[in-house]
Design an enzyme around this catalytic site. Structure first.
Site, PDB file in Angstrom:
ATOM      1  N   ARG A 111       0.806  -1.226   0.000  1.00  0.00           N
ATOM      2  CA  ARG A 111       0.000   0.000   0.000  1.00  0.00           C
ATOM      3  C   ARG A 111       0.833   1.268   0.000  1.00  0.00           C
ATOM      4  O   ARG A 111       0.652   2.154  -0.826  1.00  0.00           O
ATOM      5  CB  ARG A 111      -0.849   0.051   1.278  1.00  0.00           C
ATOM      6  CG  ARG A 111      -2.151  -0.640   1.178  1.00  0.00           C
ATOM      7  CD  ARG A 111      -2.576  -1.031   2.581  1.00  0.00           C
ATOM      8  NE  ARG A 111      -2.079  -2.370   2.810  1.00  0.00           N
ATOM      9  CZ  ARG A 111      -2.829  -3.442   2.767  1.00  0.00           C
ATOM     10  NH1 ARG A 111      -4.109  -3.320   2.589  1.00  0.00           N
ATOM     11  NH2 ARG A 111      -2.326  -4.639   2.922  1.00  0.00           N
ATOM     12  N   THR A 112       1.756   1.370   0.953  1.00  0.00           N
ATOM     13  CA  THR A 112       2.481   2.630   1.136  1.00  0.00           C
ATOM     14  C   THR A 112       3.327   2.941  -0.091  1.00  0.00           C
ATOM     15  O   THR A 112       3.263   4.035  -0.639  1.00  0.00           O
ATOM     16  CB  THR A 112       3.352   2.553   2.412  1.00  0.00           C
ATOM     17  OG1 THR A 112       2.516   2.125   3.488  1.00  0.00           O
ATOM     18  CG2 THR A 112       3.962   3.886   2.757  1.00  0.00           C
ATOM     19  N   LYS A 139      25.679  -6.057   2.441  1.00  0.00           N
ATOM     20  CA  LYS A 139      26.987  -6.136   1.788  1.00  0.00           C
ATOM     21  C   LYS A 139      27.991  -5.241   2.501  1.00  0.00           C
ATOM     22  O   LYS A 139      29.116  -5.086   2.054  1.00  0.00           O
ATOM     23  CB  LYS A 139      26.857  -5.722   0.326  1.00  0.00           C
ATOM     24  CG  LYS A 139      26.207  -6.772  -0.543  1.00  0.00           C
ATOM     25  CD  LYS A 139      26.103  -6.277  -1.973  1.00  0.00           C
ATOM     26  CE  LYS A 139      25.174  -7.169  -2.780  1.00  0.00           C
ATOM     27  NZ  LYS A 139      24.714  -6.515  -3.997  1.00  0.00           N
ATOM     28  N   ARG A 161      11.424   3.940   3.936  1.00  0.00           N
ATOM     29  CA  ARG A 161      10.963   3.018   4.980  1.00  0.00           C
ATOM     30  C   ARG A 161      12.164   2.219   5.441  1.00  0.00           C
ATOM     31  O   ARG A 161      12.951   1.726   4.625  1.00  0.00           O
ATOM     32  CB  ARG A 161       9.887   2.086   4.431  1.00  0.00           C
ATOM     33  CG  ARG A 161       9.557   0.970   5.406  1.00  0.00           C
ATOM     34  CD  ARG A 161       8.347   0.203   5.030  1.00  0.00           C
ATOM     35  NE  ARG A 161       7.137   0.965   5.279  1.00  0.00           N
ATOM     36  CZ  ARG A 161       5.908   0.449   5.215  1.00  0.00           C
ATOM     37  NH1 ARG A 161       5.743  -0.820   4.910  1.00  0.00           N
ATOM     38  NH2 ARG A 161       4.863   1.193   5.452  1.00  0.00           N
ATOM     39  N   HIS A 189       4.920   6.404  11.585  1.00  0.00           N
ATOM     40  CA  HIS A 189       4.442   6.171  10.222  1.00  0.00           C
ATOM     41  C   HIS A 189       3.446   7.309   9.949  1.00  0.00           C
ATOM     42  O   HIS A 189       2.233   7.115   9.948  1.00  0.00           O
ATOM     43  CB  HIS A 189       3.781   4.796  10.155  1.00  0.00           C
ATOM     44  CG  HIS A 189       3.460   4.315   8.770  1.00  0.00           C
ATOM     45  ND1 HIS A 189       3.586   5.117   7.638  1.00  0.00           N
ATOM     46  CD2 HIS A 189       2.998   3.110   8.329  1.00  0.00           C
ATOM     47  CE1 HIS A 189       3.224   4.407   6.582  1.00  0.00           C
ATOM     48  NE2 HIS A 189       2.868   3.193   6.970  1.00  0.00           N
TER      49      HIS A 189
HETATM   50  C1  NCD Z   1       1.732  -0.769   8.481  1.00  0.00           C
HETATM   51  C2  NCD Z   1       3.238  -0.625   8.573  1.00  0.00           C
HETATM   52  O1  NCD Z   1       3.967  -0.998   7.663  1.00  0.00           O
HETATM   53  O2  NCD Z   1       3.655  -0.129   9.592  1.00  0.00           O
HETATM   54  N1  NCD Z   1       1.238  -1.054   7.207  1.00  0.00           N
HETATM   55  C3  NCD Z   1       1.105  -0.112   6.262  1.00  0.00           C
HETATM   56  O3  NCD Z   1       1.850   0.834   6.167  1.00  0.00           O
HETATM   57  N2  NCD Z   1       0.054  -0.263   5.433  1.00  0.00           N
HETATM   58  C4  NCD Z   1       1.196  -1.696   9.476  1.00  0.00           C
HETATM   59  C5  NCD Z   1       1.636  -3.122   9.436  1.00  0.00           C
HETATM   60  O4  NCD Z   1       2.570  -3.510   8.754  1.00  0.00           O
HETATM   61  O5  NCD Z   1       1.002  -3.895  10.164  1.00  0.00           O
END
Ligand code: NCD
Length: 370
Positions: A111-112, A139, A161, A189
């Site tokens: 999604r993100t 590495k 991320r 997040h």
């Molecule tokens: C979340 C995350 O990655 O922190 N998911 C997301 O961004 N859609 C929550 C999760 O991984 O449970």
């Protein structure tokens, strides 16, 4: 390799937050089809232009912790207009034309990452996805080396991320471009909390005074942490509901009410936010068994009956059906807004890219802009 200044696991605790003023709701444009389409499109463009006069007072988006209630309102108001843009056939804008956006994901994401990619492309940027899954670091390359390599590619916007709390902030200190935190360890997040807020605000008009229960694996959740900051800042009341093993120490210092019993925690709430059991972050046993976890902490209709009759059900995804949430509850079109959250994710990321790009230097590369 854990970068200097980064923390793996646990929750570094900031001082407790209090509520802020009520958000200002910008009425959206509800219909973009039919005979009045030209007029409505004109209204949408002028709505985006009105927002474009505003300056966002931050260079990066590293966490909700750094945002004021006014900042949050500004993001949500602009995102509201982008929801309408996303529902048009032609979604393309020129705002980021000539700009380069790199999505650097050291952890898997569906999604993100895809919504940041869509948002960047809709605004006209060149978007490069780098799914490193720690390979370069394995590495032997340090995060600082990675930052230097990226800097040489002269991006304008960097979406990151990383599995370690604090790593994205560290990276932001080493590169010349705007950095957006797409999730760092169990820290923050911010775009997830913003899209959750947009979903709630469009359904309920305001966040002020709402009672929200965040349930499940709070300990490992950056989503919980960012939501706690945001909801408190916007005047909502927050409960966390989890077994003691899945709660960070001193969680009450963040201005939340703590419940271990799901039925008590859900009593009279307006919003039920479920969290995924993040087994990949667990070293050792945090729950006796998945069956027992579902029995006591999984959201089913019986437990949900304690909440307000029109309480909304949310989940950031990905969901473990039958572990933290019953499949029927998750798909209940009258109660669950889980799919709407995904739609709002694109709008919020469009708004963030738009706002941060206003602070970029006028010439195409941000390099040297520090
Ligand atoms: C979340 C995350 O990655 O922190 N998911 C997301 O961004 N859609 C929550 C999760 O991984 O449970």
């Amino acid at each position: 390799m854990l970068p200097a200044g980064a923390v793996r696991g646990g929750w570094p605790l900031p001082p407790c937050r209090t509520g802020g003023p009520a958000p200002v709701l910008t009425p959206g444009i509800s219909c973009l089809q039919g005979p009045g389409f030209g007029l409505i499109q004109f209204a949408l463009m002028s709505s985006l232009r009105t927002h474009s006069a505003l300056r966002f007072p931050h260079r990066h988006l590293l966490g909700i912790k750094d945002l004021s209630a006014t900042d949050i309102d500004q993001i949500l108001d602009l995102a509201d207009s982008y929801v309408e843009l996303n529902r048009q056939v032609d979604k393309k804008q020129n705002l980021l034309r000539g700009r380069t956006q790199i999505n650097l994901f050291f952890e898997a994401s569906t999604r993100t990452q895809s919504s940041f990619e869509l948002a960047g492309k809709r605004l006209g940027a060149d978007v490069l996805n780098m799914a490193v899954s720690n390979s370069a670091l394995k590495k032997g390359e340090t995060l600082i080396d990675t930052a230097m390599t990226l800097n040489a590619l002269r991006p304008d916007l960097l979406v990151v991320r990383h599995p370690d709390s604090g790593a994205v902030e560290l990276l932001s200190q080493k590169v010349d471009c705007a950095v957006i935190n797409a999730g760092d360890g169990s820290n923050e997040h911010p775009t997830q909390a913003l899209l959750d807020a947009l979903t709630i605000r469009r359904r309920r008009g305001s966040l002020q005074g709402l009672l929200v229960a965040i349930c499940g694996d709070i300990l490992h959740s950056r989503v919980a942490r960012s939501n706690i900051y945001l909801l408190n800042r916007m005047g909502a009341r927050v409960r966390v509901v989890a077994p003691p093993t899945l709660l960070p120490a001193h969680i009450d210092r963040l201005g939340v009410e703590v419940f271990h019993d799901m039925r008590a925690g859900l009593q009279d709430v307006d919003i039920v936010m479920m969290l995924r059991l993040q087994q990949e972050r667990m070293h050792g046993a945090f729950v006796p068994s998945l069956r027992e976890y579902y029995h006591f902490h999984g959201l089913d209709y019986e437990k949900l009956s304690r909440a307000k009759p029109d309480a909304l059900i949310m989940h950031p995804g990905p969901m473990n059906r039958g572990v933290e949430i019953d499949s029927e509850v998750a798909d209940d079109i009258d109660r669950s807004v889980i799919r709407e959250q995904v739609e709002m994710g694109v709008a919020v990321r469009l708004a963030i890219l738009d706002l941060l790009s206003r602070n970029l230097p006028a010439n195409s590369s941000a390099a040297g802009a520090k």
